[in-house]
Scaffold this active site. Structure first.
Site, mmCIF file in Angstrom:
data_model
loop_
_atom_site.group_PDB
_atom_site.id
_atom_site.type_symbol
_atom_site.label_atom_id
_atom_site.label_comp_id
_atom_site.label_asym_id
_atom_site.label_seq_id
_atom_site.Cartn_x
_atom_site.Cartn_y
_atom_site.Cartn_z
ATOM 1 N N GLU A 195 42.242 15.641 21.191
ATOM 2 C CA GLU A 195 42.804 14.469 21.869
ATOM 3 C C GLU A 195 43.379 14.863 23.226
ATOM 4 O OE1 GLU A 195 44.219 12.646 17.537
ATOM 5 O OE2 GLU A 195 45.665 13.555 18.909
ATOM 6 N N ASP A 213 37.734 8.417 10.706
ATOM 7 C CA ASP A 213 37.383 8.595 9.296
ATOM 8 C C ASP A 213 37.936 7.423 8.499
ATOM 9 O OD1 ASP A 213 40.136 9.790 7.833
ATOM 10 O OD2 ASP A 213 40.007 10.202 9.969
#
Length: 231
Positions: free
Chosen positions: A12, A199
């Protein structure tokens, strides 16, 4: 104007750093704060680490030392809303801590003394993110606004997924956003949390997470770049 940007994971952090013209770095309490420009806006980026305590710590250090006008938390999350797919975006209108529990004293699950049971992102920032998403041509993902649930658990089990979704009507689950929101709220700093779905908790989603964290991170970074053009 100064914008603080908080990420948790290296993927990130690096996705945002790729969009930044770096000017300076400063280490404070073993955290590295990178100052630079994204779309000509002054930004201070930090990788705060995983979990609510790390996130809160990084947020307070950022506020105390750099005095940002806004704080943006970007990163990945596990999808709870069955309509969300890998790579879709969630804008956190409200943030809750799903593992904060003082129901023994008559409070609702997630209620935090002095804060309440939910914390609201800044409406102006939410609107600007929506504008940024709307300006992206040939967008290949969907987005939702709603509740983001945070807790010190990497949610993998289906019963926990279903429990959090039912209790809080949360779009997604992650490990930092609500802690960042709590510190920002207490310090009167406007904030917003943006998450991309990496996910879905299903008993084996750690595999999916590793496969798609880079895609989800880059999607958040692209939205952040467009968002900063709108400020």
């Amino acid at each position: 104007m100064k914008i603080g940007i908080i990420a948790a994971e290296q993927e990130e952090f690096e996705s945002i750093l790729e969009e930044m013209k770096e000017e300076d770095r400063k280490d404070i309490y073993e955290l590295t704060f990178v100052k630079g420009k994204i779309k000509e806006k002054t930004c201070i980026l930090v990788k705060g680490g995983v979990g609510k305590v790390n996130a809160a710590r990084a947020t307070q250090i950022l506020i105390d030392n750099f005095k940002p006008d806004y704080i943006i938390n970007v990163g990945v999350a596990g999808g709870l809303n069955p309509m969300l797919n890998i790579g879709d975006i969630v804008i956190g209108e409200t943030l809750v801590q799903h593992d904060f529990d003082i129901t023994a004293f008559g409070h609702t699950k997630g209620y935090i003394p002095g804060v309440g049971d939910k914390i609201y992102s800044d409406e102006y920032l939410i609107n600007k993110i929506e504008e940024a998403i709307g300006n992206q041509e040939e967008r290949v993902y969907n987005y939702e606004k709603g509740v983001i649930a945070s807790g010190d658990i990497f949610c993998t089990e289906i019963p926990m997924r279903d429990k959090i979704y039912a209790k809080f009507n949360a779009e997604c689950v992650e490990m930092e956003g609500a802690a960042i929101a709590q510190v920002c709220s207490l310090c009167n700093v406007p904030f917003v949390v943006i998450r991309s779905i990496s996910d879905t908790p299903n008993g084996k989603n750690e595999v999916t997470y590793q496969q798609f964290i880079e895609l989800a991170s880059k999607r958040c970074a692209n939205i952040l770049k467009e968002f900063l053009k709108e400020l």
